[in-house]
Design a protein around this motif. Structure first.
Motif, mmCIF file in Angstrom:
data_model
loop_
_atom_site.group_PDB
_atom_site.id
_atom_site.type_symbol
_atom_site.label_atom_id
_atom_site.label_comp_id
_atom_site.label_asym_id
_atom_site.label_seq_id
_atom_site.Cartn_x
_atom_site.Cartn_y
_atom_site.Cartn_z
ATOM 1 N N ALA A 516 35.867 32.137 28.686
ATOM 2 C CA ALA A 516 36.558 31.107 27.931
ATOM 3 C C ALA A 516 37.154 31.639 26.638
ATOM 4 O O ALA A 516 38.065 31.033 26.076
ATOM 5 N N SER A 517 36.620 32.780 26.149
ATOM 6 C CA SER A 517 37.113 33.310 24.883
ATOM 7 C C SER A 517 38.287 34.266 25.067
ATOM 8 O O SER A 517 38.799 34.801 24.100
ATOM 9 N N ILE A 518 38.716 34.512 26.307
ATOM 10 C CA ILE A 518 39.855 35.406 26.543
ATOM 11 C C ILE A 518 41.137 34.648 26.224
ATOM 12 O O ILE A 518 41.405 33.605 26.814
ATOM 13 N N PRO A 519 41.942 35.128 25.280
ATOM 14 C CA PRO A 519 43.154 34.385 24.909
ATOM 15 C C PRO A 519 44.229 34.479 25.976
ATOM 16 O O PRO A 519 44.400 35.514 26.617
ATOM 17 N N GLY A 520 44.957 33.394 26.177
ATOM 18 C CA GLY A 520 46.054 33.375 27.143
ATOM 19 C C GLY A 520 47.367 33.027 26.451
ATOM 20 O O GLY A 520 47.471 33.038 25.228
ATOM 21 N N GLY A 521 48.380 32.707 27.243
ATOM 22 C CA GLY A 521 49.688 32.378 26.698
ATOM 23 C C GLY A 521 50.595 31.839 27.786
ATOM 24 O O GLY A 521 50.231 31.806 28.973
ATOM 25 N N SER A 540 48.242 39.437 38.733
ATOM 26 C CA SER A 540 47.197 38.432 38.946
ATOM 27 C C SER A 540 46.492 38.100 37.638
ATOM 28 O O SER A 540 46.253 36.924 37.315
ATOM 29 N N ARG A 541 46.163 39.124 36.855
ATOM 30 C CA ARG A 541 45.495 38.881 35.573
ATOM 31 C C ARG A 541 46.380 38.058 34.640
ATOM 32 O O ARG A 541 45.915 37.098 34.007
ATOM 33 N N LEU A 542 47.646 38.419 34.535
ATOM 34 C CA LEU A 542 48.546 37.715 33.631
ATOM 35 C C LEU A 542 48.761 36.271 34.078
ATOM 36 O O LEU A 542 48.821 35.356 33.248
ATOM 37 N N THR A 543 48.876 36.056 35.394
ATOM 38 C CA THR A 543 49.064 34.701 35.906
ATOM 39 C C THR A 543 47.855 33.836 35.592
ATOM 40 O O THR A 543 47.991 32.672 35.194
ATOM 41 N N GLU A 630 40.886 43.282 27.357
ATOM 42 C CA GLU A 630 41.667 44.219 26.550
ATOM 43 C C GLU A 630 43.162 43.908 26.657
ATOM 44 O O GLU A 630 43.892 43.927 25.657
ATOM 45 N N LEU A 631 43.623 43.614 27.875
ATOM 46 C CA LEU A 631 45.028 43.274 28.073
ATOM 47 C C LEU A 631 45.386 41.993 27.335
ATOM 48 O O LEU A 631 46.414 41.918 26.656
ATOM 49 N N ALA A 632 44.535 40.979 27.465
ATOM 50 C CA ALA A 632 44.824 39.683 26.844
ATOM 51 C C ALA A 632 44.887 39.802 25.324
ATOM 52 O O ALA A 632 45.795 39.246 24.681
ATOM 53 N N ILE A 633 43.957 40.519 24.725
ATOM 54 C CA ILE A 633 43.926 40.654 23.272
ATOM 55 C C ILE A 633 45.135 41.430 22.779
ATOM 56 O O ILE A 633 45.783 41.070 21.789
#
Length: 640
Positions: A516-521, A540-543, A630-633
């Motif tokens: 839940a703490s992984i930031p999205g956009g 897949s991760r970005l989606t 790491e990607l999300a941050i």
């Protein structure tokens, strides 16, 4: 009514005649306000109300009519055009709904200006029920097809595509609109593309089945022309006298990759057991040989004989070193693991590495973070790094750069799925990267095999990388090789990390891995990666994080996608790609078109400046393998 004379009486008589003639039909006569003046026997059967109960009532109230548009609009339409038709819902006397196709026709008007309307109603309840059932079944089938992981393609007996599922769109890269009506051979590489029409014609003529009713592994071709293995199962059905063929397609790329990794792991395990056993037995023989030579040495006085004896002793020592490397590969070397700071160990003998490399090669050592502790045999780690340094030196005969980076990483489920022998968890990563000549695909495949070498006769034993492989495996870790011809090589050793001391916040449940703490956009991101497996994982991760994604396999495709989508906020690209355009060159062209676009590089090398590319200032970068967090941050750091 019979007392009336003149035109009004004529109109009423005509209406009486019409309703009498069409008494079995569903016919209602009413004025513009809906007050019923005539009600046929057909309406009695359809709605359950007797004629004497209906006359004088407002038809819309009696039948609780549901109109497709406001009633006032319908009345205005009738007065202007003298007719109206549409589908309405009436209520039967017992309460159930009756779906009718209704048509209103104006008769008159009468001399007093009143508008008379004849309403004919055709019962379409059964047809409506069938339509609703079909719509419900179609929605149910579509929901299944949208969620089933296998792709579905339907073609006719001429090979023309009539249905293309959402999974098929994702797999082949085409939209349904692009392929429907086209020949299915567009999804095939040669020679199947040229032979497909003949396959169907032969089946229709002879009935001989080759794929229909059977599962078969074939090749497919995506929109970007990449070819991939797939499992194809085809079923046949007859509808309205015509044949249709339904194909279910399963992408086997990941499975083939995992099977190849598993075969490689099994091969290395078998060779390791064989070489380890032989080395162990041969060490026993060398012990006897060297022991006897030592005993003979004390009894010889002849200098010429002593020289021969010393030469034999030197050969025995060389043999012992070779068997030691074989034991390391076979994971039978004696290890003395201790809890140690890997960064400190590497920094401690970096001067030794510098002397080994010589003055033409620049050595760079970087330690990231303060917690890089692992249970490791320091001397064996030093030996592994010396072997890697020697290999790097030989790969850079005209000089270059060697980079050693130590950091703590976490290998997640995505990474473990690509490498079946890897367990998820925390590791200390040692990346050794050179700017040498690199390796071709066939050389990389055999790089860890014992005695395999690309050097000339007498220039190497081919056991250096084998020893590194065995040391990493015996230490409970993993080793990965990343190399491109003329671009350099990166060898990464993953050693299981010592557990971190949990902070109070983490003990309270504030763990760093909380999804839940992984930031999205919601921004649109252009992903450029030549490896289809890695690209699918990134997409897949970005989606999942909420981003809109446009993907490309190389720089040329990326520029085309950029022209098609003008609202891209960030370019996420690999650094080394085939096709003549590298990631930094692509970034330069993208920024020339859209100066405000953000850029995030990713690389399998230890640092983005490797291979002589100094573009660290041009954009951020992310080292493979990277986690979803790491990607999300990193994305939010660039986009916010």
């Amino acid at each position: 009514m019979s007392g009336k004379t003149g035109p009004e009486a004529t109109t009423q008589n005509q209406l009486d005649a019409v309703t009498l003639l069409l008494d079995d039909a569903n016919l209602i006569v009413h004025d513009v306000d809906g007050i019923i003046s005539r009600w046929t026997t057909g309406c009695e059967r359809l709605y359950g109300w007797r004629r004497d109960e209906a006359l004088g009532k407002v038809v819309h109230d009696l039948l609780a009519t549901q109109f497709p548009q406001p009633l006032e609009d319908i009345r205005s339409h009738v007065q202007a055009r003298h007719s109206w038709e549409g589908e309405v819902v009436h209520r039967h006397r017992n309460g159930h709904s009756v779906f009718v196709a209704s048509r209103w026709v104006v008769v008159g008007p009468s001399p007093d200006g009143a508008v008379i309307i004849i309403q004919t109603n055709n019962d379409v309840t059964d047809m409506k029920r069938v339509q609703n059932d079909l719509a419900e079944r179609e929605a149910h089938l579509r929901s299944i097809l949208e969620t089933v992981p296998e792709s579905m393609i339907v073609i006719d007996e001429f090979g023309l595509i009539s249905s293309f599922s959402a999974a098929a769109e994702r797999l082949f890269g085409y939209s349904a609109d692009e392929v429907c009506g086209q020949n299915v051979k567009m999804l095939m590489p040669s020679p199947d593309r040229e032979g497909h029409d003949g396959y169907i014609a032969r089946y229709l003529a002879t009935g001989e089945r080759r794929i229909i009713g059977y599962g078969r592994v074939v090749q497919g071709q995506r929109k970007d022309k990449t070819v991939f293995p797939m499992e194809l199962a085809v079923g046949e059905a007859l509808t309205n006298g015509k044949r249709i063929f339904t194909g279910f397609v399963r992408d086997l790329t990941s499975r083939h990759r995992i099977e190849e990794e598993l075969r490689q792991a099994q091969k290395m395990e078998a060779i390791g057991q064989l070489t380890g056993g032989l080395a162990h037995d041969f060490n026993n023989l060398l012990t006897v040989i060297s022991g006897n030579l030592e005993m003979i040495e004390g009894k010889l006085a002849d200098k010429r004989l002593l020289e021969l004896l010393h030469e034999a002793q030197g050969a025995a020592e060389d043999g012992a070193k070779l068997t030691g490397q074989l034991l390391a590969f076979g994971r039978r070397q004696p290890l003395n693991p201790k809890l140690a700071d890997v960064g400190g160990l590497v920094s401690g003998f970096s001067e030794l590495l510098r002397r080994t490399l010589g003055e033409m090669i620049e050595l760079r050592t970087a330690v990231t973070g303060a917690s890089n502790e692992a249970l490791v045999d320091g001397s064996q780690l030093q030996n592994a790094l010396l072997n890697l340094a020697l290999n790097a030196r030989d790969a850079m005969p005209r000089g270059g750069k060697l980079s050693i980076e130590i950091s703590r990483v976490r290998l997640d489920v995505d990474y473990a799925q690509m490498y079946p022998d890897v367990r998820t968890g925390d590791y200390v990563l040692i990346s050794v990267t050179d700017t040498g000549i690199g390796m071709t695909a066939d050389v990389k495949e055999k790089a860890f095999d014992p005695f395999f070498t690309t050097k000339g006769v007498g220039a190497g034993t081919g056991l250096g990388l084998s020893m590194v492989y065995g040391f990493a495996k015996q230490s409970g870790g993993h080793v990965q090789l990343y190399s491109e011809p003329e671009q350099g090589t990166s060898v990464r050793i993953f050693l299981p990390a010592a557990p971190k001391v949990e902070t109070a916040g983490q003990l309270a449940g504030e763990t760093a891995s909380d999804p839940a703490s992984i930031p999205g956009g919601t921004e649109k991101i252009l992903v450029v990666e030549d490896d289809p497996r890695v690209r699918r994982i990134a997409v897949s991760r970005l989606t999942q994080l909420g981003y809109a994604v446009v993907e490309a396999a190389n720089g040329t495709q990326a520029l085309a996608r950029l022209g098609e989508s003008g609202d891209i906020a960030l370019l996420f690209t690999d650094i080394v790609m085939p096709g003549g355009m590298t990631g930094d060159e692509l970034a330069g062209q993208v920024r020339a078109r859209q100066p405000d676009i953000k850029v995030l590089f990713t690389s399998g090398y230890a640092e983005p400046a490797i291979a002589g590319r100094e573009f660290a200032q041009a954009g951020s970068w992310l080292q493979k393998p990277y986690t979803a967090r790491e990607l999300a941050i990193r994305l939010r750091e660039l986009l916010d």
